[in-house]
Scaffold this motif. Structure first.
Motif, PDB file in Angstrom:
ATOM      1  N   THR A   1       0.816  -1.213   0.000  1.00  0.00           N
ATOM      2  CA  THR A   1       0.000   0.000   0.000  1.00  0.00           C
ATOM      3  C   THR A   1       0.849   1.263   0.000  1.00  0.00           C
ATOM      4  OG1 THR A   1      -1.691  -1.228   1.234  1.00  0.00           O
ATOM      5  CG2 THR A   1      -1.918   1.161   1.155  1.00  0.00           C
ATOM      6  N   ILE A   2       1.810   1.348   0.927  1.00  0.00           N
ATOM      7  CA  ILE A   2       2.690   2.519   0.938  1.00  0.00           C
ATOM      8  C   ILE A   2       3.489   2.593  -0.356  1.00  0.00           C
ATOM      9  CG2 ILE A   2       4.730   3.540   2.050  1.00  0.00           C
ATOM     10  CD1 ILE A   2       3.698   2.552   4.714  1.00  0.00           C
ATOM     11  N   GLY A   3       3.942   1.429  -0.823  1.00  0.00           N
ATOM     12  CA  GLY A   3       4.765   1.385  -2.036  1.00  0.00           C
ATOM     13  C   GLY A   3       4.023   1.797  -3.286  1.00  0.00           C
ATOM     14  N   THR A   4       2.705   1.552  -3.340  1.00  0.00           N
ATOM     15  CA  THR A   4       1.936   1.969  -4.521  1.00  0.00           C
ATOM     16  C   THR A   4       1.412   3.389  -4.378  1.00  0.00           C
ATOM     17  OG1 THR A   4       0.050   0.773  -3.556  1.00  0.00           O
ATOM     18  CG2 THR A   4       1.234  -0.306  -5.339  1.00  0.00           C
ATOM     19  N   ILE A   5       1.226   3.864  -3.142  1.00  0.00           N
ATOM     20  CA  ILE A   5       0.828   5.266  -2.967  1.00  0.00           C
ATOM     21  C   ILE A   5       2.008   6.180  -3.283  1.00  0.00           C
ATOM     22  CG2 ILE A   5       0.067   7.029  -1.338  1.00  0.00           C
ATOM     23  CD1 ILE A   5      -1.444   4.878   0.186  1.00  0.00           C
ATOM     24  N   ILE A   6       3.144   5.936  -2.615  1.00  0.00           N
ATOM     25  CA  ILE A   6       4.333   6.764  -2.860  1.00  0.00           C
ATOM     26  C   ILE A   6       5.030   6.227  -4.097  1.00  0.00           C
ATOM     27  CG2 ILE A   6       6.489   7.670  -1.920  1.00  0.00           C
ATOM     28  CD1 ILE A   6       5.455   7.136   0.858  1.00  0.00           C
ATOM     29  N   GLY A   7       4.656   6.771  -5.230  1.00  0.00           N
ATOM     30  CA  GLY A   7       5.286   6.371  -6.483  1.00  0.00           C
ATOM     31  C   GLY A   7       5.911   7.599  -7.100  1.00  0.00           C
ATOM     32  N   SER A   8       5.335   8.031  -8.201  1.00  0.00           N
ATOM     33  CA  SER A   8       5.820   9.254  -8.833  1.00  0.00           C
ATOM     34  C   SER A   8       5.062  10.472  -8.330  1.00  0.00           C
ATOM     35  CB  SER A   8       5.640   9.152 -10.349  1.00  0.00           C
ATOM     36  OG  SER A   8       4.253   9.011 -10.668  1.00  0.00           O
ATOM     37  N   GLY A   9       3.907  10.246  -7.663  1.00  0.00           N
ATOM     38  CA  GLY A   9       2.996  11.343  -7.345  1.00  0.00           C
ATOM     39  C   GLY A   9       3.607  12.502  -6.596  1.00  0.00           C
ATOM     40  N   ILE A  10       4.251  12.250  -5.480  1.00  0.00           N
ATOM     41  CA  ILE A  10       4.793  13.331  -4.662  1.00  0.00           C
ATOM     42  C   ILE A  10       5.959  14.020  -5.357  1.00  0.00           C
ATOM     43  CG2 ILE A  10       6.378  11.830  -3.395  1.00  0.00           C
ATOM     44  CD1 ILE A  10       4.437  14.943  -2.114  1.00  0.00           C
TER      45      ILE A  10
END
Length: 472
Positions: free
Chosen positions: A23-32
């Protein structure tokens, strides 16, 4: 009779730690690393952009808690698709599936892929921008490697996810720490008049939310793999609460660091905000940030591919997609056909290459259906009041999430009518497909025989068979 150990099915290999890493790994991707520019550009000022980041985190938490409620009640993998099927019926479920694999998934993967390619090779061409063709080539190679990894082993892809989650936290730390140090030293000039209204455009606010919500996208992936999670009734709610709380705090601190070091104009003119930040704070080791961000994107891609292939697998199992895609490799125990199907359209979207255009293009359908899922939760509660719900959220949470999703979607038609209109039309194009191929099954007999023959040949070629043990 074949034992469970020798049977072909998707095993429960996702522990709580792996679920949180996913979950953390797919949320924090390129977005931030790319969304701050989109949020600032469309919000018009620093103050409003912060409010949008906070609102995006709170809104994502509402959605995640609602999905956790559904996941612990409807114990099937498949995420959005299976919840729509069980609560609102087959038509919205199929349209979500259609939009997912014709538009949402390829465009989403392409956005992250392009960020991966840009950050990986940008240091080689500094101070100039990397050639677009080189970025696209690296992006295509990256996604091919990830799909091959997921085809090979569930355990390998899960372990890779855990490692890359750790690496992306290092990248976030290398942004937060220098920014906080600069702020502690009194560098506050960029925070003067943060609610300047001179560049405020209210009609662009939904597009700012799209960028903010894109950075939080990924909280729903854990519900795509419910059948593979150990003790999902306990682990799914813990996963979404821990992951989103942690990510929201990280994102707010990261944005404070960006705005402390970089001016508004520097953020808006940057092609890679994290790299521009690193050039000013880390100097000689700034290429390290670029590589770590690329690895962060790689991890997000791995988690997204791992989870989204399960939606296609479940839809095929439910009869809404060709039977081949519900089959599993006889030795690897991976959904090989479902994984391979995603490659062609992803390569097409990478070829298009307009990162922010792709983001607006697929966001309409994505958030429309997520709003419908939580509306489905409310309806499901009314229809089945006595159904056991191991994790039950107050109704106000899905009501808030549904209202905000539909509001943003409606406003986006006004803000960016071209991209959102195309997204709407592509979604609705699934209606004739559903009624001709699923609902009425009007395929000619000869075509059906040909299709069955090809399915059998592909089954032999890929060494795949239907799941032998029911996992829900």
């Amino acid at each position: 009779m074949k034992t469970a150990n020798g049977a072909v099915y998707l095993r429960k290999k996702i522990t709580l730690i792996r679920a949180i890493s996913l979950t953390i790994g797919t949320i924090i991707g390129s977005g931030i690393f790319i969304s701050p520019k989109g949020v600032l550009k469309n919000s018009g000022n620093i103050g409003l952009s912060f409010l949008i980041w906070v609102s995006s985190g709170v809104l994502s938490m509402c959605g995640a808690l609602s999905y956790a409620d559904l996941a612990t009640t409807i114990k099937k993998s498949g995420g959005h698709y299976i919840y729509l099927l069980e609560t609102l019926g087959p038509v919205p479920a199929f349209l979500r599936l259609w939009a997912e694999f014709v538009m949402i998934r390829p465009a989403n993967i392409a956005v992250v892929c392009l960020a991966f390619g840009r950050y990986l090779i940008e240091p080689l061409f500094a101070p100039c921008n990397a050639p677009a063709i080189a970025v696209k080539l690296i992006s295509a190679i990256g996604i091919a490697v990830i799909i091959a990894l997921n085809c090979w082993s569930v355990s390998w892809s899960a372990n890779v996810q855990t490692v890359f989650t750790a690496l992306k936290l290092v990248a976030i730390g290398l942004i937060i720490i220098p920014g906080m140090m600069a702020l502690a030293e009194g560098k506050t000039e960029n925070f003067q008049n943060v609610f300047d209204t001179s560049s405020l455009a209210l009609d662009k606010i939904p597009l700012a939310f799209y960028s903010g919500m894109f950075a939080f996208g990924g909280w729903f992936y854990v519900t795509f793999v419910t059948e593979e999670i150990i003790n999902p009734e306990r682990n799914i709610p813990i996963t979404v609460i821990v992951s989103l709380t942690f990510v929201t705090i990280c994102y707010l601190l990261t944005n404070i660091s960006y705005y402390t070091v970089l001016t508004t104009n520097e953020i808006l003119t940057s092609e890679a905000v994290a790299m521009t930040f690193a050039d000013q704070t880390l100097e000689k080791i700034s290429p390290l940030i670029s590589i770590l961000v690329a690895m962060s994107c790689f991890g997000a891609l791995n988690g997204g591919i791992f989870a989204s292939s399960r939606m296609l697998f479940v839809a095929s199992r439910e009869g809404h997609w060709p039977k081949l895609f519900s089959m599993i490799h006889i030795r690897r125990h991976t959904p090989l056909p479902a994984l391979l199907l995603m490659m062609p359209l992803v390569f097409l979207m990478i070829g298009i290459g307009d990162l922010y255009g792709l983001l607006n293009f697929y966001s309409f359908s994505r958030w429309l259906f997520m709003g419908l899922v939580t509306i489905g939760l409310i309806i499901h509660r009314q229809k089945h009041p006595d159904l056991p719900r191991p994790f039950k959220v107050p109704l106000i949470i899905p009501i808030v999430f549904s209202t905000m999703c539909l509001f943003i979607v409606g406003m986006s038609l006004y803000s960016d009518p071209v991209n959102t209109g195309i997204g709407c039309l592509i979604t609705l194009s699934g209606l004739p497909v559903y009624y001709l191929t699923i609902h009425k099954q009007q395929q000619p007999q000869r075509l059906r025989k040909t299709f069955n023959f090809l399915t059998l040949k592909m089954q032999v070629l890929m060494e795949v068979i239907p799941q032998e043990i029911k996992t829900y």
